[in-house]
Design a protein around this motif. Structure first.
Motif, PDB file in Angstrom:
ATOM      1  N   LEU A 135       0.935  -1.108  -0.043  1.00 34.79           N
ATOM      2  CA  LEU A 135       0.078   0.075  -0.006  1.00 34.79           C
ATOM      3  C   LEU A 135       0.966   1.175  -0.059  1.00 34.79           C
ATOM      4  CD1 LEU A 135      -3.011   1.486   0.283  1.00 34.79           C
ATOM      5  CD2 LEU A 135      -2.592   1.217   2.708  1.00 34.79           C
ATOM      6  N   PRO A 136       0.790   2.104  -0.943  1.00 36.48           N
ATOM      7  CA  PRO A 136       1.525   3.377  -1.069  1.00 36.48           C
ATOM      8  C   PRO A 136       1.436   4.212   0.253  1.00 36.48           C
ATOM      9  CG  PRO A 136       0.358   3.057  -3.199  1.00 36.48           C
ATOM     10  CD  PRO A 136      -0.159   2.101  -2.184  1.00 36.48           C
ATOM     11  N   TYR A 137       2.614   4.856   0.615  1.00 34.71           N
ATOM     12  CA  TYR A 137       2.771   5.696   1.759  1.00 34.71           C
ATOM     13  C   TYR A 137       1.946   6.872   1.845  1.00 34.71           C
ATOM     14  CZ  TYR A 137       5.031   8.400   5.460  1.00 34.71           C
ATOM     15  OH  TYR A 137       5.435   8.867   6.551  1.00 34.71           O
ATOM     16  N   VAL A 138       1.814   7.560   0.521  1.00 36.86           N
ATOM     17  CA  VAL A 138       0.915   8.472   0.330  1.00 36.86           C
ATOM     18  C   VAL A 138      -0.358   7.967  -0.040  1.00 36.86           C
ATOM     19  CG1 VAL A 138       0.468  10.689  -0.862  1.00 36.86           C
ATOM     20  CG2 VAL A 138       2.753  10.314   0.090  1.00 36.86           C
ATOM     21  N   ARG A 139      -1.407   7.927   0.789  1.00 34.54           N
ATOM     22  CA  ARG A 139      -2.631   7.406   0.131  1.00 34.54           C
ATOM     23  C   ARG A 139      -3.382   8.149  -0.758  1.00 34.54           C
ATOM     24  NH1 ARG A 139      -3.300   4.096   5.054  1.00 34.54           N
ATOM     25  NH2 ARG A 139      -0.916   3.563   5.430  1.00 34.54           N
ATOM     26  N   ARG A 140      -3.491   9.483  -0.815  1.00 38.95           N
ATOM     27  CA  ARG A 140      -4.244  10.116  -1.858  1.00 38.95           C
ATOM     28  C   ARG A 140      -3.390  11.268  -2.416  1.00 38.95           C
ATOM     29  NH1 ARG A 140      -9.974  10.571  -2.659  1.00 38.95           N
ATOM     30  NH2 ARG A 140     -10.740  12.626  -3.259  1.00 38.95           N
ATOM     31  N   LEU A 141      -3.626  11.681  -3.581  1.00 40.44           N
ATOM     32  CA  LEU A 141      -3.010  12.804  -4.207  1.00 40.44           C
ATOM     33  C   LEU A 141      -3.894  13.576  -4.853  1.00 40.44           C
ATOM     34  CD1 LEU A 141       0.063  10.895  -6.072  1.00 40.44           C
ATOM     35  CD2 LEU A 141       0.440  12.876  -4.342  1.00 40.44           C
ATOM     36  N   GLU A 142      -4.009  14.851  -4.566  1.00 40.03           N
ATOM     37  CA  GLU A 142      -4.708  15.745  -5.265  1.00 40.03           C
ATOM     38  C   GLU A 142      -3.830  16.920  -6.066  1.00 40.03           C
ATOM     39  OE1 GLU A 142      -8.233  17.199  -2.995  1.00 40.03           O
ATOM     40  OE2 GLU A 142      -7.812  15.804  -1.621  1.00 40.03           O
ATOM     41  N   PHE A 143      -4.190  16.978  -7.352  1.00 40.07           N
ATOM     42  CA  PHE A 143      -3.547  18.095  -8.125  1.00 40.07           C
ATOM     43  C   PHE A 143      -4.454  19.073  -8.345  1.00 40.07           C
ATOM     44  CE2 PHE A 143      -0.807  14.230  -8.986  1.00 40.07           C
ATOM     45  CZ  PHE A 143       0.416  14.794  -8.958  1.00 40.07           C
ATOM     46  N   LEU A 144      -4.224  20.352  -7.884  1.00 37.97           N
ATOM     47  CA  LEU A 144      -5.124  21.321  -7.711  1.00 37.97           C
ATOM     48  C   LEU A 144      -4.829  22.354  -8.673  1.00 37.97           C
ATOM     49  CD1 LEU A 144      -5.634  22.213  -4.235  1.00 37.97           C
ATOM     50  CD2 LEU A 144      -6.600  20.412  -5.343  1.00 37.97           C
ATOM     51  N   ALA A 145      -5.784  23.016  -9.497  1.00 38.48           N
ATOM     52  CA  ALA A 145      -5.676  24.112 -10.503  1.00 38.48           C
ATOM     53  C   ALA A 145      -5.920  25.295  -9.984  1.00 38.48           C
ATOM     54  CB  ALA A 145      -6.607  23.611 -11.616  1.00 38.48           C
ATOM     55  N   LEU A 146      -5.042  26.136  -9.369  1.00 40.37           N
ATOM     56  CA  LEU A 146      -5.148  27.203  -8.759  1.00 40.37           C
ATOM     57  C   LEU A 146      -4.542  28.637  -9.535  1.00 40.37           C
ATOM     58  CD1 LEU A 146      -4.304  25.928  -5.245  1.00 40.37           C
ATOM     59  CD2 LEU A 146      -6.418  26.256  -6.092  1.00 40.37           C
ATOM     60  N   PRO A 147      -4.964  29.682  -9.316  1.00 30.22           N
ATOM     61  CA  PRO A 147      -4.565  30.793 -10.050  1.00 30.22           C
ATOM     62  C   PRO A 147      -3.433  31.381  -9.506  1.00 30.22           C
ATOM     63  CG  PRO A 147      -6.408  31.359  -8.740  1.00 30.22           C
ATOM     64  CD  PRO A 147      -6.344  30.019  -8.821  1.00 30.22           C
ATOM     65  N   ASP A 148      -2.951  31.141  -8.219  1.00 29.51           N
ATOM     66  CA  ASP A 148      -1.792  31.460  -7.220  1.00 29.51           C
ATOM     67  C   ASP A 148      -1.511  30.457  -6.414  1.00 29.51           C
ATOM     68  OD1 ASP A 148       0.253  32.890  -6.325  1.00 29.51           O
ATOM     69  OD2 ASP A 148      -0.860  34.772  -5.991  1.00 29.51           O
ATOM     70  N   PRO A 149      -0.343  29.537  -7.079  1.00 34.83           N
ATOM     71  CA  PRO A 149      -0.316  28.461  -6.278  1.00 34.83           C
ATOM     72  C   PRO A 149       0.469  28.899  -5.089  1.00 34.83           C
ATOM     73  CG  PRO A 149      -0.003  28.023  -8.537  1.00 34.83           C
ATOM     74  CD  PRO A 149      -0.260  29.155  -8.487  1.00 34.83           C
ATOM     75  N   HIS A 194       8.290   6.611  -6.593  1.00 32.86           N
ATOM     76  CA  HIS A 194       9.014   5.976  -5.520  1.00 32.86           C
ATOM     77  C   HIS A 194       9.026   6.412  -4.153  1.00 32.86           C
ATOM     78  CE1 HIS A 194      12.760   5.428  -3.053  1.00 32.86           C
ATOM     79  NE2 HIS A 194      12.624   4.381  -3.158  1.00 32.86           N
ATOM     80  N   ALA A 195       9.266   7.690  -4.139  1.00 35.10           N
ATOM     81  CA  ALA A 195       9.187   8.395  -2.589  1.00 35.10           C
ATOM     82  C   ALA A 195       7.808   8.392  -2.229  1.00 35.10           C
ATOM     83  CB  ALA A 195       9.572  10.007  -2.853  1.00 35.10           C
ATOM     84  N   LEU A 196       6.648   8.832  -2.975  1.00 37.50           N
ATOM     85  CA  LEU A 196       5.361   8.439  -2.694  1.00 37.50           C
ATOM     86  C   LEU A 196       4.785   7.190  -2.444  1.00 37.50           C
ATOM     87  CD1 LEU A 196       3.665  10.643  -5.638  1.00 37.50           C
ATOM     88  CD2 LEU A 196       4.448  11.557  -3.517  1.00 37.50           C
TER      89      LEU A 196
END
Length: 634
Positions: free
Chosen positions: A317-331, A624-626
């Motif tokens: 099971l991956p160490y990071v369980r959930r990944l969200e890539f967000l679309a933001l005007p000013d990250p 690999h890190a995730l």
């Protein structure tokens, strides 16, 4: 006297929810003797809360690679009173190749436990919110993007045979073993047994064989895609058993591990054998791979997407369980407010570079490394005079102040590129190349020698010189600065700004005089120069320089592939760079420093992938890190 208070018993569903397990897994552990049989209350299982600690230990032991028998021994195979640390040490010593990895994991646990006692801001859900310039501009199938950001996300869904960690060395990924024949014309791959696609089907050697046939001669053949580079060296791929594959090469190919085994995403044959046009294919089946994550959602307009961990991943099971890539005007502003956990803060984005230093965050950390991506000025030699005249190209090179570009475009976070074509930090970057330091007098003298001038008020012989410079919106600021610099030496430049897709197409088709082109691979195998500049390669790609022909370079490019040893190859690669620096068919303008800003209390195993996989990517987003929560090894 009041009796002892009995702890509240938990249902199987509550235990499973708190432990992050399926109820069936809990029943399995109970059947295997790892968990004490549950009490029955009104016919239903009830557990004491202490079972959660035991499940945590089981989860940790599984992540460390212990078998069920070893987990059972860890829990119950020692005399009463033996501390947990001694039990762990005794088992670890039997797995000497994995001891260092176990120590790293124990240190991470200690840090996590200590942080949990002192910091109320710690997040324990192992979700990761990411924002930045690396959003996927198309649904992340293996064929949806010719650029790195899309391939990074496709790499979360699909796997390669080999993969890199922070050391830059290759790890066994889908392949558990690989070796070459003595003459380096065959590679024998042994796959991990038991790997499954997301739909539960077995991944076999026939999927590997199919993938390369599909990419080399089937519907997936498309030489502009970065994951196809190097495939022209393969003459045969054959599944010799359920888990064994043999690659036959026309000649030794030094980048085989990096550009073939470590780059090509393996496809499920039972899905893609029915797809005649993979570049137009859509639907959930196009993102069904073997990778550590499953695509939960994707927004067609913004590119925002969410990935959930693959519970049945072959590495656990991956160490990071959930990944969200967000679309933001000013990250960066969102990161400052704590709305995202990490942001890619490198590159040419003016807003990023101007505001980066003002970002403050209570657990804010940054990581930086010298860049492996460049913005280059391409000359289209196929357009004839003056672009095919060496004096003109030298005049342009001397007329551009690359140090000023680094200061004003990158706000100092980068460096001028090498005229030889490889990254300044590449281990095979040739020393003592001509640097083309800004020299307006030399530039004007060369133009005078050509009899050219532009309408700058200075009286000169010859026709008025006006050239077009094509760019995408990403490098529009750099284009305007270059136009001003060249104007000072007598070259009038008309800047044309296109969308990113249109600029890529125009560059691939040679519809430009001068063009600003971005590309990675500056830290990878130096055969990249051959693919970029060798006149004998029949490929149409945005990174190809149009009209450049040099027999000397072509000869060196072919010879470096068959060099008998590393020292000989280094000498040949050095000479390739000297030819490029003198001929200057392109000028590497600048290489941005790679930077990621992150909340170290959420995730701190970030690293930049040495040499990249797909050009400069995955950068810091290495799966690999995730998957492991570590920088090196499993």
């Amino acid at each position: 006297m009041q009796g002892d208070v009995q702890p509240e018993l938990l249902t199987i569903g509550e235990v499973a929810r708190r432990a992050g397990l399926a109820p069936s897994a809990l029943r399995f552990y109970e059947a295997e003797g790892l968990v004490e049989p549950a009490e029955r209350v009104s016919g239903r299982r009830r557990y004491e809360p202490r079972v959660l600690r035991r499940l945590d230990v089981i989860d940790l032991a599984k992540r460390a690679g212990f078998s069920l028998a070893e987990v059972r021994e860890l829990l119950d195979g020692f005399e009463a009173g033996v501390p947990a640390s001694q039990r762990w040490q005794a088992l670890a010593e039997r797995k000497l190749p994995e001891v260092q990895g176990l120590i790293d994991q124990a240190r991470a646990m200690k840090r996590l436990l200590g942080t949990g006692l002192t910091c109320a801001c710690l997040r324990l859900d192992r979700n990761l919110l990411f924002a930045g310039s690396d959003r996927c501009r198309a649904r992340p199938s293996p064929f949806a993007s010719a650029r790195g950001p899309g391939l990074v996300q496709a790499g979360l869904l699909f796997d390669t045979l080999l993969w890199k960690d922070a050391s830059g060395r290759f790890l066994p990924w889908l392949a558990e073993g690989w070796e070459s024949s003595p003459d380096k014309t065959q590679w024998h791959i042994r796959l991990r047994p038991g790997v499954r696609w997301h739909d539960g089907s077995a991944l076999t050697a026939h999927d590997v064989e199919f993938t390369f046939e599909y990419l080399m001669s089937g519907p997936g053949s498309h030489r502009e895609l970065i994951q196809h580079q190097g495939l022209e060296r393969i003459v045969a791929v054959q599944a010799t058993g359920p888990n064994t594959v043999v690659f036959g090469l026309e000649a030794p190919y030094p980048p085989f591990e990096e550009w073939v085994a470590g780059r090509v995403l393996i496809l499920p044959k039972h899905v893609w054998s029915r797809v005649d046009d993979p570049f137009a294919a859509e639907g959930p089946e196009t993102t069904m791979g073997s990778g550590p994550y499953l695509l939960e959602s994707y927004h067609d307009t913004t590119g925002a997407c969410t990935y959930d961990a693959n519970d049945d991943y072959f590495l656990g099971l991956p160490y990071v369980r959930r990944l969200e890539f967000l679309a933001l005007p000013d990250p960066l502003a969102a990161f400052h407010r704590g709305e995202v956990d990490a942001v890619n803060a490198g590159g040419e984005e003016a807003g990023f570079n101007a505001s980066f230093g003002a970002v403050r965050h209570r657990t804010f950390a940054t990581m930086a490394a010298r860049g492996e991506w460049a913005r280059a000025l391409y000359f289209n030699l196929a357009k004839g005079f003056p672009f095919d005249d060496l004096r003109f190209r030298h005049a342009v090179a001397y007329g551009i102040d690359r140090d000023e570009l680094v200061r004003r475009v990158l706000f100092g976070r980068g460096e001028a590129g090498s005229a030889g074509g490889l990254g300044p930090s590449h281990p095979l970057a040739a020393p003592d190349l001509v640097s083309y330091r800004h020299d307006p007098a030399q530039a004007t003298a060369l133009l005078d020698d050509l009899g050219l001038h532009a309408g700058t008020g200075r009286r000169r012989r010859g026709p008025r010189l006006t050239v077009g410079l094509q760019t995408s919106s990403a490098s529009a600021d750099a284009a305007e600065l270059i136009a001003g610099q060249l104007g000072e030496v007598g070259i009038e430049v008309g800047v044309e700004v296109l969308s990113l897709d249109d600029a890529d197409t125009a560059a691939a088709e040679g519809r430009y005089e001068l063009a600003l082109v971005g590309y990675g691979s500056l830290g990878g195998d130096p055969d990249w120069l051959r693919l970029q500049l060798c006149s004998t390669i029949e490929a149409r790609s945005r990174i190809r320089v149009h009209g450049y022909q040099s027999r000397r370079f072509d000869d060196l490019a072919v010879r470096q592939l068959s060099a008998p040893d590393g020292a000989t190859r280094q000498d040949l690669v050095y000479e390739m760079q000297r030819v490029v620096a003198e001929d200057i068919p392109m000028l590497c303008l600048y290489v941005p420093t790679r930077v990621i800003a992150f909340d170290e209390q959420v995730f701190d195993a970030w690293y930049f992938t040495p040499g990249g996989v797909w050009g400069a990517y995955p950068g810091a987003l290495n799966k690999h890190a995730l998957v492991t929560g570590k920088k090196i090894g499993f």
